[in-house]
Design a protein around this motif. Structure first.
Motif, PDB file in Angstrom:
ATOM      1  N   ASP A 185     -59.499  -6.528  26.944  1.00 46.49           N
ATOM      2  CA  ASP A 185     -60.739  -6.308  27.687  1.00 46.49           C
ATOM      3  C   ASP A 185     -61.941  -6.452  26.762  1.00 46.49           C
ATOM      4  O   ASP A 185     -61.799  -6.830  25.586  1.00 46.49           O
ATOM      5  N   GLU A 186     -63.118  -6.162  27.274  1.00 51.07           N
ATOM      6  CA  GLU A 186     -64.335  -6.371  26.494  1.00 51.07           C
ATOM      7  C   GLU A 186     -64.417  -5.456  25.279  1.00 51.07           C
ATOM      8  O   GLU A 186     -65.120  -5.755  24.307  1.00 51.07           O
TER       9      GLU A 186
ATOM     10  N   ARG B 258     -52.992  -5.373  33.533  1.00 51.88           N
ATOM     11  CA  ARG B 258     -53.857  -5.555  34.697  1.00 51.88           C
ATOM     12  C   ARG B 258     -53.207  -5.118  36.004  1.00 51.88           C
ATOM     13  O   ARG B 258     -53.901  -5.000  37.015  1.00 51.88           O
TER      14      ARG B 258
ATOM     15  N   TYR C  60     -60.921   0.856  35.763  1.00 51.27           N
ATOM     16  CA  TYR C  60     -60.902   0.954  34.299  1.00 51.27           C
ATOM     17  C   TYR C  60     -62.183   1.614  33.800  1.00 51.27           C
ATOM     18  O   TYR C  60     -63.257   1.448  34.385  1.00 51.27           O
TER      19      TYR C  60
ATOM     20  N   THR D 272     -64.000   2.594  29.793  1.00 51.26           N
ATOM     21  CA  THR D 272     -63.907   2.559  28.338  1.00 51.26           C
ATOM     22  C   THR D 272     -64.751   3.662  27.735  1.00 51.26           C
ATOM     23  O   THR D 272     -65.874   3.932  28.206  1.00 51.26           O
TER      24      THR D 272
ATOM     25  N   THR E 117     -59.626   2.474  26.334  1.00 49.44           N
ATOM     26  CA  THR E 117     -59.759   2.164  27.755  1.00 49.44           C
ATOM     27  C   THR E 117     -58.681   2.892  28.537  1.00 49.44           C
ATOM     28  O   THR E 117     -57.505   2.877  28.155  1.00 49.44           O
TER      29      THR E 117
END
Length: 409
Positions: free
Chosen positions: A60-61, A68, A291, A293, A331
């Protein structure tokens, strides 16, 4: 070898000996075996824009490797399945642990001796543990139903506590059913474990793919005789030919791009979707994932926390525990269970097993019985809940059978 991707529009079906629908474990293992052991040219059709099915993971970022489609922890006592996948990945030594959030207090799941001390206090727990060991033996997993069948009121008290605080609300959220409506096989998955082993699984082989599941599947499907077409739905590219116009007329042949395909077809998707729901949709539960983070090393005390008495989500997973990543961000993923109502926007995760649904599935399955080259395989195609190792083992066995039949033809 890298995966050989192609656009389905460019495919000449005459160049292939076998077709596999789906690239999860059932499809990917079958494709690899048919190509590697049988020398067949295999076309894999995948409806999603990526391989690996529900095991798909990506960064992820925040740089965290996330699953997922819900957390997947590989565990098995099947040495062959473990060794087979070990050809395509290194395994970590991760051991999964789950806690239940009991009104803000954490206790191990499955409910065990340590949980009992948290719930009942040390003195009473010692007496209850002694009774459990005397009745069932030590290091045993006992179902709630077995406990409730005991005449001893204190053992019934343990059963009632687990039922009310671990099983009841969680099950209602997960399945959208009362516990009485849930198949007994589901009830059996929530035992009392007469042990101090806080691991969620006790299988001999456990772990996570060191480089992630997606890389494992890239290695599985990376073979010179395998071609993968993404974003391709079987129901849109298969022309089904029936032996009559009656609603229950059996499937006689499958044409692909106007060509009758006589080679093996391994189908791992939902049978009702292949037949466009002609008898009605098979019921499933679907899932939504949210999600978040955080700027911290860890947010939870372990990989998964189940919310068994509070919240509208069923559980939270923190992926860094599973992947054993390091870093100053983490996350989490909240998991919400939903009714499966729209195949266009939702994913079917869990078959709802009961007599009526089994009968509906059997009606779809009978449509395929007369077509010897059609092989339904896996959770969706067989309308059952299977662990990953069982799917791998079944795919290995099915591939062997297909290759034997192909050689004898």
């Amino acid at each position: 070898m890298a995966v050989n991707y192609a656009d389905f529009r460019d495919i000449a079906i005459e160049n292939y000996d076998a077709v596999v629908v789906g690239s999860g474990f059932a499809g990917a293992v079958s494709a690899r075996q048919l190509a590697e052991e049988g020398g067949l040219r295999v076309l894999v059709i995948e409806k999603r824009a990526h391989i690996a099915g529900n095991m798909y993971d990506e960064y992820d970022e925040a740089g965290v490797l996330v699953h997922r489609y819900g957390p997947h922890i590989f565990h098995t006592n099947d040495q062959r399945a473990y060794d087979y996948l070990a050809r395509f990945t290194e395994w970590s030594s991760y051991q999964h642990r789950v806690l239940a959030d009991w009104y803000g207090t954490y206790m191990p799941v499955p409910f065990n001796k340590n949980s009992m001390e948290i719930a009942f206090g040390d003195e009473k727990a010692a007496r209850l543990i002694e009774k459990l060991v005397d009745t069932f033996g030590d290091e045993r997993k006992v179902t709630i139903n077995e406990l409730r069948a005991q005449e001893d009121p204190e053992l019934q008290e343990v059963a009632d506590f687990v039922y009310q605080n671990v099983f009841l609300y969680y099950t209602q959220k997960q399945w959208g059913l009362t516990p009485e409506e849930v198949d007994p096989s589901v009830t059996a998955r929530v035992p009392v474990f007469i042990s101090r082993d806080n691991r969620y699984f006790q299988d001999a082989f456990q772990g996570m793919p060191v480089d992630g599941y997606t890389r494992l599947f890239e290695n599985l499907l990376g073979h010179e005789k395998i071609t993968v077409c993404l974003s391709t739905e079987a129901e849109s590219v298969f022309d089904l030919v029936f032996a009559g116009r009656e609603e229950d007329a059996p499937l006689e042949a499958i044409h692909i791009k106007g060509v009758p395909f006589a080679g093996p077809i391994v189908y791992t998707g939902p049978l009702d979707e292949l037949f466009l729901g002609r008898f009605g949709r098979l019921p499933y539960r679907s899932l939504d994932f949210v999600y978040e983070t955080f700027d911290e090393t860890y947010h939870l005390p372990c990989g998964t926390v189940n919310y068994t008495v509070t919240e509208d989500y069923t559980r939270i997973t923190e992926f860094k525990w599973l992947t054993e990543q390091t870093g100053d961000k983490t996350t989490i993923m909240r998991e919400y269970s939903r009714a499966y109502e729209d195949p266009a926007t939702q994913i079917p995760y869990y078959a709802i097993i009961n007599d009526d649904n089994d009968a509906l599935y059997a009606r779809y399955r009978r449509l395929t019985d007369a077509l010897p080259n059609f092989h339904p395989l896996g959770r969706l195609a067989e309308y059952r809940y299977f662990n990953m190792d069982k799917v791998v083992a079944d795919a290995l066995a099915a591939s062997e059978k297909i290759l034997t039949e192909t050689a004898d033809a």
